[in-house]
Structures are given as structure tokens and as C-alpha cells.
Scaffold this motif. Structure first.
Motif, short mmCIF file in Angstrom:
data_model
loop_
_atom_site.label_atom_id
_atom_site.label_comp_id
_atom_site.label_asym_id
_atom_site.label_seq_id
_atom_site.Cartn_x
_atom_site.Cartn_y
_atom_site.Cartn_z
N ASP A 170 18.43 38.73 44.49
CA ASP A 170 17.45 38.54 45.40
C ASP A 170 17.58 39.57 46.51
N GLY A 171 18.73 40.81 46.12
CA GLY A 171 18.83 41.83 47.10
C GLY A 171 19.79 41.26 48.38
N GLU A 172 20.38 40.04 48.41
CA GLU A 172 21.23 39.64 49.41
C GLU A 172 22.51 40.14 49.29
N VAL A 173 23.43 40.50 50.42
CA VAL A 173 24.78 40.96 49.97
C VAL A 173 25.66 39.56 50.03
N LEU A 174 26.31 39.37 49.14
CA LEU A 174 27.20 38.26 48.87
C LEU A 174 28.39 38.55 49.35
N GLY A 175 29.10 39.72 49.64
CA GLY A 175 30.33 39.97 50.36
C GLY A 175 30.70 41.29 49.60
N ILE A 176 31.99 41.65 49.78
CA ILE A 176 32.58 42.91 49.04
C ILE A 176 33.48 42.66 48.28
N VAL A 177 33.32 43.72 47.11
CA VAL A 177 34.22 43.51 45.86
C VAL A 177 35.50 44.28 46.03
N THR A 178 36.47 43.80 45.28
CA THR A 178 37.90 44.41 45.62
C THR A 178 38.73 44.33 44.37
N SER A 179 39.55 45.17 44.00
CA SER A 179 40.55 45.23 43.05
C SER A 179 41.87 45.12 43.85
N GLY A 180 41.83 45.07 45.16
CA GLY A 180 43.10 44.84 45.83
C GLY A 180 44.20 43.56 45.74
N PHE A 181 43.45 42.71 45.51
CA PHE A 181 44.43 41.17 45.13
C PHE A 181 45.02 41.17 43.88
N ASN A 182 44.33 41.76 42.63
CA ASN A 182 44.77 41.60 41.16
C ASN A 182 44.18 43.05 40.63
N ARG A 183 44.76 43.97 40.40
CA ARG A 183 44.41 45.04 39.39
C ARG A 183 43.66 44.77 38.20
N ARG A 184 43.88 43.38 37.77
CA ARG A 184 43.50 43.20 36.30
C ARG A 184 42.06 42.30 36.43
N LYS A 185 41.80 41.97 37.76
CA LYS A 185 40.68 41.17 38.13
C LYS A 185 39.70 41.72 39.07
N THR A 186 38.46 41.61 39.07
CA THR A 186 37.54 42.00 40.05
C THR A 186 37.26 40.72 41.06
#
Length: 218
Positions: A170-186
Motif C-alpha cells: 500500500d506504500g506505507e512504511v512499516l519500519g526500518i530493516v537491519t542486519s545489526g541484530f543477526n548477520r544471517r537474518k534480515t
């Protein structure tokens, strides 16, 4: 017998065009983030003159540079950071880009389509497309920080995409993505968590938390 031509799938073409339009629209709010000691990341305008991004991109940098869609560079100040949630808040005196529509409640389900939109150091825009693979309830990070939802994505982030906005169909921002918690997971820092923490981070620069421990000395 007369041969019949096979028409391209109108459904797939519609989905493709819709995703492309979403990336184009949200890109006007996305900046690249540079600092002397870390790699390039992305950020998104959350309010006028306020950009949110991933904390692991910045550590304790006080001055960073925002690269706008037109390639111009503008200074920004790190006004708040919480490594426990991997959230950082930047403030700039430069002209604010458009603030996107932000969903205050994330009613996400596994299997839903989502897109991350990031900007490179050369001001080019990029997109990563995938699905929500897991949504849990409230959870705590290693520092005891509370995050309202554990949102895991079936998405491989390209270089420079940490801190970029996650966008719904729908074009709405749900949050921000990061690999900072776990390099193997987004993972995603959901918008409901960002909205809750934004005020205290801007006011105090950090989130104060109580803790219990034992001090040892020789």
C-alpha cells in the motif's frame, strides 16, 4: 487451424508496475548516510528534519553526511541512539524531503509482500523485494530493550540497505530493516517501536534503563 497468441500475464504486469511505482514514490524520502569510519547505509525522513536509521551504522559518530536524491550532500547531527534496538535518530537543517505515510500499527502476516528501498553513496536508488517470513509478539534484545514485534523477512539485503524503510504494497512504511541484530537474518524495527522511542531519543539522546548486576574487583 488458426493459431492463438499468448498474452503476457496482466496480473504479473500489474504487480510489477505497482511495486515499481511504490519504490519511485518512497525514494523521495530516502537518503544515503555516510560517515568517516563506517560503511554507507540508508535512512528515511520520519518527521520534518528528522531521519531514522540503524544504530550499528553510526556507533558514536556525532557528524554524518546525508546524500539526497539529487546527489547533494548535507550535514546531519546524531541526536539520539539506542544500540539495543539498533535505532538512531539524525537531525538536519537542510531541506526536508517528503515524509512518507507511516503505518502506526503493523498488522503483518507471514507471506505478505514487502519491499525495502535503499540509496547508495552515488545517490542511486535500489530495491529489495521479499516476503514476511515470521511475525512474533513482543520480544527483548540483548540489552533488555523492548521491541513490539519480531518481524523476520525472507529478503537478502544488498550493501547499504541497513536502515532503509520497509514498505507495504500500500506504500506505507512499516519500519526500518537491519542486519545489526543477526548477520544471517534480515529483521525489521517496526514503526510502532520507532514512534515510541523517537521522543525520548530526541530529548535525552538515549534510553535510560534500570539493570541488576554484580560488580567485581581484586
Amino acid at each position: 487451424m488458426e493459431s492463438q497468441s499468448i498474452e503476457p500475464s496482466s496480473t504479473l504486469q500489474t504487480i510489477s508496475n505497482s511495486l515499481s511505482d511504490i519504490v519511485s514514490e518512497i525514494s523521495n524520502s530516502v537518503v544515503a548516510i555516510q560517515n568517516p569510519s563506517r560503511f554507507v547505509g540508508s535512512g528515511v525522513f520520519w518527521r520534518d528534519n528528522i531521519v531514522v536509521t540503524a544504530a550499528h551504522l553510526l556507533k558514536q559518530e556525532k557528524e554524518v553526511v546525508l546524500i539526497y536524491p539529487n546527489g547533494n550532500s548535507h550535514p546531519a547531527e546524531l541526536v539520539g541512539i539506542d544500540p539495543g534496538v539498533d535505532l538512531a535518530v539524525l537531525k538536519t537543517a537542510a531541506q526536508t524531503l517528503g515524509v512518507p505515510s507511516i503505518r502506526s500499527e503493523n498488522h503483518l502476516k507471514p507471506g505478505q509482500l514487502v519491499t525495502a528501498v535503499g540509496r547508495g553513496g552515488d545517490a542511486s536508488i535500489g530495491a529489495c523485494w521479499g516476503i514476511v517470513s515470521n511475525v512474533s509478539g513482543e520480544w527483548q534484545s540483548w540489552s533488555g530493550s523492548t521491541v513490539e514485534h519480531y518481524i523476520e523477512l525472507d529478503m537478502r539485503l544488498s550493501r547499504g540497505f541497513s536502515g532503509s524503510p520497509l514498505v507495504s504494497v500500500d506504500g506505507e512504511v512499516l519500519g526500518i530493516v537491519t542486519s545489526g541484530f543477526n548477520r544471517r537474518k534480515t529483521l525489521t524495527i517496526p514503526s510502532i517501536t520507532i514512534n515510541r522511542m523517537l521522543g525520548p531519543l530526541m530529548e535525552k539522546g538515549r534510553i535510560s534503563r534500570g539493570f541488576m548486576g554484580v560488580g567485581l574487583y581484586p
